[in-house]
Design an enzyme around this catalytic site. Structure first.
Site, PDB file in Angstrom:
ATOM      1  N   LYS A 185     -18.516 -42.379-147.738  1.00 45.94           N
ATOM      2  CA  LYS A 185     -17.082 -42.097-147.846  1.00 45.94           C
ATOM      3  C   LYS A 185     -16.378 -42.667-146.618  1.00 45.94           C
ATOM      4  CE  LYS A 185     -14.020 -39.122-146.770  1.00 45.94           C
ATOM      5  NZ  LYS A 185     -12.869 -40.042-146.641  1.00 45.94           N
ATOM      6  N   CYS A 293     -13.837 -44.859-129.621  1.00 43.74           N
ATOM      7  CA  CYS A 293     -14.334 -43.594-129.083  1.00 43.74           C
ATOM      8  C   CYS A 293     -14.837 -43.751-127.653  1.00 43.74           C
ATOM      9  CB  CYS A 293     -15.453 -43.066-129.962  1.00 43.74           C
ATOM     10  SG  CYS A 293     -16.763 -44.277-130.188  1.00 43.74           S
ATOM     11  N   GLU A 391      -8.198 -35.715-126.062  1.00 44.38           N
ATOM     12  CA  GLU A 391      -8.401 -37.083-126.566  1.00 44.38           C
ATOM     13  C   GLU A 391      -7.101 -37.567-127.198  1.00 44.38           C
ATOM     14  OE1 GLU A 391     -10.865 -37.760-130.117  1.00 44.38           O
ATOM     15  OE2 GLU A 391     -11.794 -39.435-129.084  1.00 44.38           O
TER      16      GLU A 391
HETATM   17  P1  NAD Z   1     -11.682 -37.486-138.847  1.00 42.83           P
HETATM   18  O1  NAD Z   1     -12.661 -36.481-138.402  1.00 42.83           O
HETATM   19  O2  NAD Z   1     -10.296 -37.078-139.117  1.00 42.83           O
HETATM   20  O3  NAD Z   1     -12.182 -38.201-140.184  1.00 42.83           O
HETATM   21  C1  NAD Z   1     -13.437 -38.861-140.264  1.00 42.83           C
HETATM   22  C2  NAD Z   1     -13.911 -38.843-141.706  1.00 42.83           C
HETATM   23  O4  NAD Z   1     -14.188 -37.504-142.096  1.00 42.83           O
HETATM   24  C3  NAD Z   1     -12.891 -39.379-142.712  1.00 42.83           C
HETATM   25  O5  NAD Z   1     -13.572 -40.138-143.681  1.00 42.83           O
HETATM   26  C4  NAD Z   1     -12.316 -38.108-143.296  1.00 42.83           C
HETATM   27  O6  NAD Z   1     -11.789 -38.262-144.586  1.00 42.83           O
HETATM   28  C5  NAD Z   1     -13.544 -37.223-143.312  1.00 42.83           C
HETATM   29  N1  NAD Z   1     -13.276 -35.782-143.350  1.00 42.83           N
HETATM   30  C6  NAD Z   1     -12.165 -35.122-142.937  1.00 42.83           C
HETATM   31  N2  NAD Z   1     -12.307 -33.791-143.142  1.00 42.83           N
HETATM   32  C7  NAD Z   1     -13.534 -33.601-143.695  1.00 42.83           C
HETATM   33  C8  NAD Z   1     -14.265 -32.467-144.112  1.00 42.83           C
HETATM   34  N3  NAD Z   1     -13.765 -31.240-144.010  1.00 42.83           N
HETATM   35  N4  NAD Z   1     -15.501 -32.656-144.619  1.00 42.83           N
HETATM   36  C9  NAD Z   1     -16.035 -33.884-144.701  1.00 42.83           C
HETATM   37  N5  NAD Z   1     -15.387 -34.998-144.339  1.00 42.83           N
HETATM   38  C10 NAD Z   1     -14.148 -34.873-143.825  1.00 42.83           C
HETATM   39  O7  NAD Z   1     -11.719 -38.638-137.743  1.00 42.83           O
HETATM   40  P2  NAD Z   1     -10.789 -39.944-137.653  1.00 42.83           P
HETATM   41  O8  NAD Z   1      -9.410 -39.515-137.259  1.00 42.83           O
HETATM   42  O9  NAD Z   1     -10.968 -40.751-138.880  1.00 42.83           O
HETATM   43  O10 NAD Z   1     -11.474 -40.739-136.462  1.00 42.83           O
HETATM   44  C11 NAD Z   1     -11.125 -40.619-135.105  1.00 42.83           C
HETATM   45  C12 NAD Z   1     -12.129 -39.752-134.374  1.00 42.83           C
HETATM   46  O11 NAD Z   1     -13.426 -40.308-134.495  1.00 42.83           O
HETATM   47  C13 NAD Z   1     -11.871 -39.676-132.883  1.00 42.83           C
HETATM   48  O12 NAD Z   1     -12.045 -38.342-132.452  1.00 42.83           O
HETATM   49  C14 NAD Z   1     -12.959 -40.555-132.278  1.00 42.83           C
HETATM   50  O13 NAD Z   1     -13.329 -40.239-130.956  1.00 42.83           O
HETATM   51  C15 NAD Z   1     -14.082 -40.316-133.243  1.00 42.83           C
HETATM   52  N6  NAD Z   1     -15.058 -41.410-133.162  1.00 42.83           N
HETATM   53  C16 NAD Z   1     -16.270 -41.174-132.549  1.00 42.83           C
HETATM   54  C17 NAD Z   1     -17.199 -42.207-132.432  1.00 42.83           C
HETATM   55  C18 NAD Z   1     -18.536 -41.991-131.770  1.00 42.83           C
HETATM   56  O14 NAD Z   1     -19.392 -42.858-131.872  1.00 42.83           O
HETATM   57  N7  NAD Z   1     -18.752 -40.889-131.075  1.00 42.83           N
HETATM   58  C19 NAD Z   1     -16.898 -43.469-132.957  1.00 42.83           C
HETATM   59  C20 NAD Z   1     -15.658 -43.656-133.564  1.00 42.83           C
HETATM   60  C21 NAD Z   1     -14.741 -42.623-133.669  1.00 42.83           C
END
Ligand code: NAD
Length: 487
Positions: A185, A293, A391
């Protein structure tokens, strides 16, 4: 500013699910619009998957696990992975343009980092999977113990929007290398390259049902994380979402791998090579609009070089061109979405309220066109400022002076996050001593974002659970059975 939008003459696509080797629409007929953040134009429609679509995808994945894929020799699976990487490279211009249309990031960055590294993820694991061995122990003349590696089963891969294809393939490649089947997804904000990838997998010889894709919002992700026939979840995204997923996965005790948020420090000592430090700090602050990130958003500079660092860093940041992601001179493109742009802008307001001094930037640009924010450097904020602690995930950094190693170490570790850090010094002893005390999963010394895919990747504290990369990925995507053979 003139935004060309589709300079590469690649047409955006409508995004359907990919289940059991075919593109399909939702039963409900529900879709949402995919918006180009650089122009606010509609790129196309995206299907919204619910429990029904997820269930179909999981059933297809379960069936495929028992079929041809489950008994395929390692060499053939490795060749298929290699072919996926080759096909990604063949279609690099198209995939890079789609990534840029979805995210607003500069096209040169999509080409050189996102898509190139996506191909590399497959090429790396194609080789790696043929080279790993398992444990075995001879217990005198009593027994031989050896382990057998098996796929975990059906794995849910849930991804964010900042490096869409790169991060998805970082999970998909090892999951396939280990023989699993998957339900992916992608983020609802950046669905296009994942949609193309599904077809690429089939074109490379992946049997139907092995790679499935369901589009949608958080509810779609939740249908995957709570599904009783999904064995593991690999998730990258926000810390708070990780916590929600952990709860949802608890009743069925799924195996979990989390890559979460960060608030990464850059620590610059007075003996650092300032030219190189500044060049790299510009990247670690503003590349991909600060939406990585691993970006270093808390910059600590030792007092003797604080003024000189600020002057030189600020003058370089002012030169960075913000604008059309398809313009090769653009350094900073558009923020990924209206919602995220509003979040970052709210932190600019918070910084003003907290008494921050905007050395550079602090403004939005081209509001009528899209979601642009200037590279922003803020000074004068203390360690309790929300801009220093939370963040922001945008082109916004804070710079704080320090006087001693002990003092800065305390500030560096004074956070719930623990993803990465970078340390700048020419003193090797200090580099070793200081790095070892940082509470983060990854520390770079005199560099940033330099990766070798064999190394452990991941965060501690609220920044993640487990590690990815090389053997760590293979451990997550496999189960070990120990066999004891009595002699
Ligand atoms: P997000 O958590 O909002 O969404 C990520 C994914 O999870 C999306 O596909 C979303 O639809 C899905 N999602 C949302 N709610 C859910 C639920 N309840 N159950 C299952 N899936 C769900 O994150 P984002 O805004 O897309 O990404 C940014 C964040 O990602 C930042 O905090 C960043 O630091 C982090 N990030 C971390 C890394 C790493 O390697 N540590 C890498 C890239 C991004």
């Amino acid at each position: 500013m003139h935004v060309t939008g589709t300079a590469a003459e690649i047409k955006p696509i409508n995004c359907n699910h990919y289940i059991n080797g075919k593109y399909v629409e939702s039963f409900s007929g529900e879709t949402f619009l995919n918006i180009n953040p650089a122009t606010k134009e509609v790129l196309g429609t995206v299907q919204v998957g619910g429990k029904e679509e997820v269930d179909l995808a999981v059933k297809a994945a379960r069936k495929a696990l028992k079929g041809e894929w489950g008994s395929m020799p390692t060499k053939k699976r490795s060749q298929i992975l290699r072919k996926i990487g080759d096909l990604i490279l063949e279609r690099l211009p198209e995939l890079a343009a789609l990534e840029t249309l979805d995210t607003g990031k500069p096209l040169w960055l999509s080409k050189s980092v996102d898509i190139d590294r996506a191909a590399n993820n497959f090429h790396f694991f194609a080789d790696y999977m043929t080279a790993i061995g398992n444990e075995s122990y001879q217990q005198d003349d009593i027994a031989i113990h050896y382990s057998v590696r098996k796929p975990v089963g059906v794995v849910g891969l849930i991804n964010p929007w900042n490096l869409p294809l790169l991060l998805l393939t970082w999970k998909l490649a090892p999951a396939l290398a280990a023989g699993n089947t998957v339900v992916m997804k992608p983020s609802e904000i950046t669905p296009m390259t994942a949609t193309v990838l599904a077809q690429i997998c089939t074109d490379a010889g992946v049997p139907e049902g092995v790679v499935n894709l369901v589009h949608g919002m958080g509810e779609t992700g939740a249908a995957i994380t709570s599904h009783e026939d999904v064995d593991a979840i690999a998730f990258t995204g926000e810390t708070v979402t990780g916590s929600t997923i952990m709860k949802a996965a608890a009743p069925t005790l799924k195996k979990l791998s989390f890559e979460l948020g960060g608030k990464n420090p850059n620590v610059i000592f007075a003996d650092a090579d300032l030219k190189e430090t500044i060049e790299t700090t510009l990247k670690s602050s503003f590349i991909n609009q600060g939406e990585v990130c691993l970006c270093g958003s808390r910059i600590y500079v030792e007092r003797p070089i604080y003024d000189e660092f600020l002057e030189r860093f600020a003058s370089k940041a002012k030169e960075m061109k913000v604008g059309d992601p398809f313009d090769p001179d653009t350094k900073v493109g558009a923020m990924v979405s209206e919602e995220h742009y509003n979040k970052v802008v709210s932190y600019l307001d918070i910084a003003k309220e907290e008494g921050g001094n905007f050395l550079v930037g602090g403004n939005t640009l081209y509001e009528d066109k899209g979601y642009y924010i200037e590279p922003t450097i803020i000074t004068g904020l203390g360690k309790n400022s929300r801009c220093v602690r939370e963040e922001i995930f945008g082109p916004v950094v804070t710079v704080i002076p320090f006087d001693s190693e002990e003092e800065v170490l305390e500030q560096v570790n004074d956070t719930h996050y623990g993803l990465s850090a970078s340390v700048w010094t020419s003193n090797v002893k200090r580099a070793v001593r200081f790095s070892a005390q940082i509470e983060a999963g990854m520390v770079w010394v005199n560099t940033w974002f330099l990766r070798d895919l064999r190394t452990p990747f991941g965060g501690m504290k609220h920044s993640g659970l487990g590690r990815e990369g090389g053997a760590h990925s293979m451990d997550f995507y496999t189960e070990l059975t120990n066999v004891t053979l009595k002699l």
